[in-house]
Design an enzyme around this catalytic site. Structure first.
Site, PDB file in Angstrom:
ATOM      1  N   SER A   1       1.392   3.900   1.578  1.00 12.89           N
ATOM      2  CA  SER A   1       1.950   4.455   2.811  1.00 12.89           C
ATOM      3  C   SER A   1       2.926   3.524   3.518  1.00 12.89           C
ATOM      4  CB  SER A   1       0.810   4.807   3.780  1.00 12.89           C
ATOM      5  OG  SER A   1       0.100   3.646   4.154  1.00 12.89           O
ATOM      6  N   LYS A   2       3.083   2.304   3.022  1.00 19.14           N
ATOM      7  CA  LYS A   2       3.970   1.342   3.681  1.00 19.14           C
ATOM      8  C   LYS A   2       5.440   1.685   3.412  1.00 19.14           C
ATOM      9  CE  LYS A   2       0.767  -1.353   5.441  1.00 19.14           C
ATOM     10  NZ  LYS A   2      -0.446  -0.541   5.243  1.00 19.14           N
ATOM     11  N   PRO A   3       6.368   1.109   4.200  1.00 16.39           N
ATOM     12  CA  PRO A   3       7.788   1.415   3.986  1.00 16.39           C
ATOM     13  C   PRO A   3       8.236   1.214   2.539  1.00 16.39           C
ATOM     14  CG  PRO A   3       7.516   0.279   6.066  1.00 16.39           C
ATOM     15  CD  PRO A   3       6.172   0.280   5.409  1.00 16.39           C
ATOM     16  N   LEU A   4       7.786   0.125   1.909  1.00 13.71           N
ATOM     17  CA  LEU A   4       7.960  -0.060   0.466  1.00 13.71           C
ATOM     18  C   LEU A   4       6.562  -0.097  -0.124  1.00 13.71           C
ATOM     19  CD1 LEU A   4       9.853  -0.566  -1.965  1.00 13.71           C
ATOM     20  CD2 LEU A   4       9.485  -3.021  -1.582  1.00 13.71           C
TER      21      LEU A   4
ATOM     22  N   PHE B   1       0.859  -1.188   0.000  1.00 18.31           N
ATOM     23  CA  PHE B   1       0.000   0.000   0.000  1.00 18.31           C
ATOM     24  C   PHE B   1       0.895   1.238   0.000  1.00 18.31           C
ATOM     25  CE2 PHE B   1      -2.784   3.108   2.176  1.00 18.31           C
ATOM     26  CZ  PHE B   1      -3.923   2.992   1.379  1.00 18.31           C
TER      27      PHE B   1
END
Length: 368
Positions: free
Chosen positions: A183-186, A181
C-alpha cells in the site's frame, strides 16, 4: 471502489512485471539475486544517498538501523507516539526504551520544539516519522541531534518520493528507513523495505545484519537477522520504479482536487512550503469519526484510520505510566483522523463521489 487500486496499476505494468518475474524464475537466484543489487543502486541514485541496503520489510529496516548503531538495553530512543506500532516496537524489541514526544497538530510529525526536553544521558538516537508522506522538520531535528552528538533515523516508511527543501526523504539524516509494503507509494507484492545511509561503516554493518550478521559465508561478526529482500520483490519494484514519477504526479493531482472540493468542509492535509508529499494517505479530520465512517461505508466509500490509538496508550506500554493526557495532540489526532481513498488512478468522478459522501456525512452530523 478501491481504497488503493493496485489492480489498475498492475494492468498498466503487467507485461514488465511478468517479464521481470519470469527472468527471476529462469535464473533461479531467489535470494540476493542480481535484481536486488540493481534495485539498491537505482534507489540510492534516486535519493542521492551513497548506500542503499534492501531489507525484507520496513520493520526489519528499522531493526537493522537500530542494531547497526549499537542501541540496546538501557538506551533510550526518542520518537513520535503517533505512528504505526513498528516504530516503537523495534525500539522496545532490542531492549531500549521508546521516549515519546508529542506531534505538531498540523503536520502530525514530531514537534522539534519539544524534542530537546526529552533528551537524557541515556538517549542514543532520535527517530522521527515522516507520517502520511510529509517529512518531519529535519533541519531543526538534525541541528538538535548534532548538538547532543546523536544519530537520527528517519522512519520514512510512508514518504519515499517526498522531498524536503529539495532533498529526498530517506537521505535526510544518519539512516533513512523505507517500507515497500504493497500500500506504500512504492510497494512490492508482499513485504519489503530498505535503509539509506552515507556512512560506509553503517552501510557495511547493515548489509551484514540483514544477512545473519555475516561478512562472508558462515563467518558471523554480529548477531543479525534474516532480513533480506526477496529477488522477486526486487523485480517487482524495478518495474514499478519505471512509472513512479508519473504516479507521484497522479497522487498529487488527486490530492489537489480533494483539497479544492473539501475546502471549508473538513480539515484537509497541509503540506508545508518547501516540502512535497507522495500522499501515502490522504487524511482528513472529522468530528464523530465513527458516525462519519459509517455513513461513508453506507455510501460505498472505503475509509481507514491511521492511527486510532497512539503508542503511549497501547496496552504493552501501559507500564510507562503515560496515560490519557500525556500527549494531547497525538491523542486528539487519534480520535479525529480519517483516510480517504488515495492512489494515482483516482478518476475525477470518483473524487467527486468521495467528496460528496464526506460532505453528506459531515452535514448529517452537523444537523443531527
Amino acid at each position: 471502489m478501491e481504497f488503493i487500486n493496485l489492480k489498475a496499476q498492475y494492468q498498466r505494468i503487467k507485461s514488465d512485471v511478468d517479464a521481470r518475474i519470469a527472468r527471476v524464475l529462469e535464473h533461479g537466484q531467489y535470494v540476493l539475486g542480481p535484481e536486488v543489487a540493481e534495485l539498491e543502486s537505482r534507489l540510492a541514485a534516486r535519493v542521492g544517498a551513497k548506500h542503499c541496503i534492501s531489507c525484507a520489510s520496513g520493520t526489519d529496516a528499522l531493526l537493522v538501523a537500530l542494531l547497526a548503531l549499537g542501541i540496546g538495553p538501557e538506551d533510550e530512543v526518542i520518537t513520535s507516539p503517533f505512528t504505526f506500532f513498528a516504530t516503537g516496537e523495534m525500539i522496545a524489541l532490542i531492549g531500549a526504551r521508546p521516549v515519546f514526544v508529542d506531534i505538531d497538530p498540523v503536520t502530525y510529525n514530531i514537534d522539534p520544539e519539544k524534542l530537546e526536553a526529552a533528551i537524557t544521558p541515556r538517549t542514543r538516537a532520535i527517530m522521527p516519522v515522516s507520517l502520511y508522506g510529509q517529512c518531519a522538520d529535519f533541519d531543526r531535528i538534525n541541528e538538535i541531534a548534532a548538538r547532543h552528538d546523536l544519530p537520527v533515523i528517519e522512519d520514512a516508511a510512508q514518504s519515499f518520493g517526498a522531498t524536503y527543501r529539495e532533498k529526498h526523504s530517506g537521505n535526510l539524516s544518519t539512516i533513512g528507513c523505507v517500507s515497500f509494503f504493497p500500500s506504500k507509494p512504492l510497494g512490492c507484492y508482499g513485504d519489503g523495505g530498505c535503509c539509506f545511509t552515507n556512512d560506509d561503516g553503517l552501510a557495511k554493518a547493515m548489509m551484514e545484519l540483514r544477512n545473519h550478521g555475516q561478512d562472508r559465508r558462515y563467518h558471523h561478526v554480529s548477531v543479525g537477522i534474516n532480513g533480506r529482500l526477496d529477488t522477486i520483490q526486487a523485480a517487482v519494484l524495478l518495474a514499478k520504479l519505471e512509472i513512479f514519477d508519473g504516479e507521484l504526479a497522479g497522487r498529487n493531482a488527486a490530492a489537489a482536487k480533494y483539497d479544492v472540493r473539501l475546502a471549508g468542509i473538513v480539515q484537509t492535509p497541509k503540506v508545508l512550503p518547501g516540502y512535497t508529499s507522495p500522499y501515502a494517505q490522504y487524511t482528513i479530520e472529522v468530528d464523530d469519526r465513527e458516525d462519519v465512517q459509517a455513513a461513508m461505508t453506507a455510501a460505498g466509500i472505503p475509509t481507514a484510520v491511521h492511527y486510532p490509538v497512539p503508542l503511549h496508550l497501547q496496552p504493552v506500554f501501559a507500564d510507562r505510566g503515560q496515560g490519557v493526557g500525556s500527549f494531547p495532540h497525538a491523542e486528539r489526532a487519534g480520535h479525529r483522523v480519517l483516510s480517504l481513498p488515495m492512489h494515482p488512478y483516482l478518476q475525477d468522478e470518483e473524487i467527486e463521489r468521495i467528496a460528496s459522501a464526506v460532505q453528506g456525512a459531515v452535514s448529517l452530523k452537523t444537523h443531527a
